[in-house]
Scaffold this active site. Structure first.
Site, PDB file in Angstrom:
ATOM      1  N   ASP A   1       0.874  -1.191   0.000  1.00 41.95           N
ATOM      2  CA  ASP A   1       0.000   0.000   0.000  1.00 41.95           C
ATOM      3  C   ASP A   1       0.901   1.228   0.000  1.00 41.95           C
ATOM      4  OD1 ASP A   1      -2.166   1.987   0.708  1.00 41.95           O
ATOM      5  OD2 ASP A   1      -3.319   0.179   1.092  1.00 41.95           O
TER       6      ASP A   1
ATOM      7  N   GLY B   1       4.487   1.460  -1.796  1.00 43.59           N
ATOM      8  CA  GLY B   1       4.608   1.843  -3.200  1.00 43.59           C
ATOM      9  C   GLY B   1       3.314   2.363  -3.770  1.00 43.59           C
ATOM     10  N   ASP B   2       3.336   2.519  -5.090  1.00 48.23           N
ATOM     11  CA  ASP B   2       2.199   3.101  -5.808  1.00 48.23           C
ATOM     12  C   ASP B   2       1.720   2.084  -6.839  1.00 48.23           C
ATOM     13  OD1 ASP B   2       0.539   4.501  -7.489  1.00 48.23           O
ATOM     14  OD2 ASP B   2       2.044   5.976  -8.113  1.00 48.23           O
ATOM     15  N   PHE B   3       0.491   1.613  -6.674  1.00 48.95           N
ATOM     16  CA  PHE B   3       0.069   0.542  -7.593  1.00 48.95           C
ATOM     17  C   PHE B   3      -0.152   1.025  -9.025  1.00 48.95           C
ATOM     18  CE2 PHE B   3      -4.217   0.486  -5.002  1.00 48.95           C
ATOM     19  CZ  PHE B   3      -4.717   1.616  -5.658  1.00 48.95           C
TER      20      PHE B   3
ATOM     21  N   HIS C   1     -13.479  -0.455  -7.068  1.00 44.42           N
ATOM     22  CA  HIS C   1     -14.632   0.457  -7.087  1.00 44.42           C
ATOM     23  C   HIS C   1     -14.243   1.905  -6.739  1.00 44.42           C
ATOM     24  CE1 HIS C   1     -16.091  -0.137  -2.598  1.00 44.42           C
ATOM     25  NE2 HIS C   1     -14.794   0.039  -2.673  1.00 44.42           N
TER      26      HIS C   1
HETATM   27  C1  LIG Z   1     -10.816   1.275   0.303  1.00 44.53           C
HETATM   28  S1  LIG Z   1      -9.204   1.008   0.854  1.00 44.53           S
HETATM   29  C2  LIG Z   1      -9.119  -0.750   0.919  1.00 44.53           C
HETATM   30  C3  LIG Z   1      -8.058  -1.248   1.848  1.00 44.53           C
HETATM   31  C4  LIG Z   1      -8.025  -2.765   2.008  1.00 44.53           C
HETATM   32  N1  LIG Z   1      -7.897  -3.458   0.749  1.00 44.53           N
HETATM   33  C5  LIG Z   1      -9.278  -3.226   2.733  1.00 44.53           C
HETATM   34  O1  LIG Z   1     -10.198  -3.675   2.076  1.00 44.53           O
HETATM   35  O2  LIG Z   1      -9.300  -3.098   3.954  1.00 44.53           O
HETATM   36  C6  LIG Z   1      -8.269   1.395  -0.570  1.00 44.53           C
HETATM   37  C7  LIG Z   1      -6.770   1.288  -0.369  1.00 44.53           C
HETATM   38  O3  LIG Z   1      -6.102   1.655  -1.577  1.00 44.53           O
HETATM   39  C8  LIG Z   1      -4.905   2.270  -1.201  1.00 44.53           C
HETATM   40  N2  LIG Z   1      -4.361   3.065  -2.298  1.00 44.53           N
HETATM   41  C9  LIG Z   1      -4.897   4.164  -2.861  1.00 44.53           C
HETATM   42  N3  LIG Z   1      -4.092   4.629  -3.830  1.00 44.53           N
HETATM   43  C10 LIG Z   1      -3.010   3.805  -3.855  1.00 44.53           C
HETATM   44  C11 LIG Z   1      -1.840   3.764  -4.663  1.00 44.53           C
HETATM   45  N4  LIG Z   1      -1.637   4.668  -5.621  1.00 44.53           N
HETATM   46  N5  LIG Z   1      -0.942   2.777  -4.450  1.00 44.53           N
HETATM   47  C12 LIG Z   1      -1.164   1.842  -3.483  1.00 44.53           C
HETATM   48  N6  LIG Z   1      -2.277   1.825  -2.694  1.00 44.53           N
HETATM   49  C13 LIG Z   1      -3.181   2.797  -2.888  1.00 44.53           C
HETATM   50  C14 LIG Z   1      -5.329   3.149  -0.050  1.00 44.53           C
HETATM   51  O4  LIG Z   1      -4.228   3.603   0.702  1.00 44.53           O
HETATM   52  C15 LIG Z   1      -6.250   2.200   0.707  1.00 44.53           C
HETATM   53  O5  LIG Z   1      -5.574   1.465   1.675  1.00 44.53           O
END
Ligand SMILES: C[S@@+](CC[C@H](N)C(=O)[O-])C[C@H]1O[C@@H](n2cnc3c(N)ncnc32)[C@H](O)[C@@H]1O
Length: 334
Positions: free
Chosen positions: A197, A223-225, A243
């Site tokens: 994340d 990192g950044d996905f 979503h």
């Molecule tokens: C709605 S949350 C879901 C977290 C986890 N999967 C859960 O269900 O508990 C969305 C996640 O996407 C991560 N996220 C958003 N942009 C991101 C990016 N560019 N790279 C990595 N993670 C990212 C956020 O930090 C967050 O933890």
């Protein structure tokens, strides 16, 4: 009740949400955990105005959150127990139906989203919710603790619906503080995990992984996905991520997973799946609106997931409903 009264009742839902949230913040459920208490006792313990507290609790009694216990005392009800579970963790109080303050603020601008099709959150803050919460670390901590609390509830449903017995290493892409990967690693002690994340988020993961007893099984990578996804897994898990994004961004995240996966690997999404003709899905349709207001995104149907996955180099193999709002969507590299 006629239609007008039914609608009026619904319009008051925000008051219920706020009343429940305040009772949680004041830790009334904890104070009632062992025995009924009088209003004076509760007011003293919470530093509140006794008559006003009494009015709050009376209103909450009408919806079963507390019950009268005679002699002017208030007692816990079965609903109080679930509220107490939340109230023990101040950071999770905002998981109550009132929601996070910045999300509620954005909902006040729902009309902007309905008029423009864009995120009201971005309209207000001129940045995405994720960037905002990466900068406002205290707010971000509350958001991700809240998310973890919800995901802990979903984890059992996911594990009942889907087996990770054949996996060797599960990568939880955008896994937040690791609530789901922790539950999976607890269930399958032979497994290794990688939690991935943003840096501002994974810095808060160690306490959760340690408390779950899986810190040794799980690597944590920041990192950044949109740039890349860590290699090394054979199951790639993505829960409540797709979503949050429009089709172009969602395709990019999935394509970055595909880039590090072999043909025998599995992609496992956990997301709400809309059935377009079934209007009996209140939670999903409100979540769909929430996605619009906060992220400018949307929920999708199974067909839309199939098209999206295909565009990113995957073939959808199974959709397995769970007892929670999320469906497990399995796909393989195509
Ligand atoms: C709605 S949350 C879901 C977290 C986890 N999967 C859960 O269900 O508990 C969305 C996640 O996407 C991560 N996220 C958003 N942009 C991101 C990016 N560019 N790279 C990595 N993670 C990212 C956020 O930090 C967050 O933890």
């Amino acid at each position: 009740m006629d239609n007008v009264d039914t609608l009026r009742g619904r319009l008051g839902d925000y008051q219920v949400a706020q009343a429940v949230a305040v009772a949680g913040e004041l830790r009334i459920p904890e104070l009632l955990a062992h025995r009924p208490k009088s209003i004076d006792e509760l007011a003293q313990a919470t530093g509140t105005h006794p008559r006003s507290l009494s009015r709050l609790l009376r209103a909450l009694i009408t919806i079963g959150v507390f019950v009268p216990a005679g002699e002017g005392k208030i007692a816990a009800s079965p609903l109080t127990a679930s509220l107490r579970h939340v109230a023990l963790d101040p950071a999770a109080i905002r998981a109550l139906p009132g929601g996070l303050p910045h999300e509620r603020e954005a909902w006040e601008h729902l009309r902007h989203s309905i008029t423009t099709g864009q995120s009201a959150f971005r309209h207000l803050h001129d940045q995405s919710s994720w960037d905002f919460h990466a900068q406002q670390l205290d707010q971000g901590d509350v958001l991700h603790a809240t998310m973890s609390r919800g995901t802990q509830q979903w984890a059992r449903a996911v594990l009942t619906a889907y087996s990770f017995a054949d996996a060797a290493c599960v990568v939880d892409v955008g896994g937040g503080h690791g609530a789901l990967i922790a539950a999976i690693l607890q269930t399958y002690p032979h497994l290794r995990g990688i939690l991935f994340d943003q840096p501002s988020v994974v810095r808060g993961a160690l306490p959760l992984l340690t408390e779950a007893g899986v810190a040794d099984q799980c690597a944590v990578i920041a990192g950044d996905f949109f740039a890349h996804v860590p290699a090394g897994g054979d199951f790639y898990l993505i829960k409540s991520i797709i979503h949050n994004w429009d089709d172009g961004d969602a395709r990019q995240i999935l394509a970055n997973c595909r880039a590090v996966m072999q043909p025998t690997h599995r992609l496992v999404l956990v997301e709400p799946v809309l059935e377009p003709d079934n209007l009996n899905q209140r939670d999903k349709f409100f979540m769909d609106l929430h996605m619009l207001v906060i992220h400018g995104s949307r929920e999708r149907t199974a067909e839309e997931f199939e098209i999206l996955l295909s565009a990113a180099g995957f073939r959808l193999t199974r959709c397995i409903p769970t007892e929670m709002m999320g469906t497990v969507i399995e796909a393989v590299p195509d």
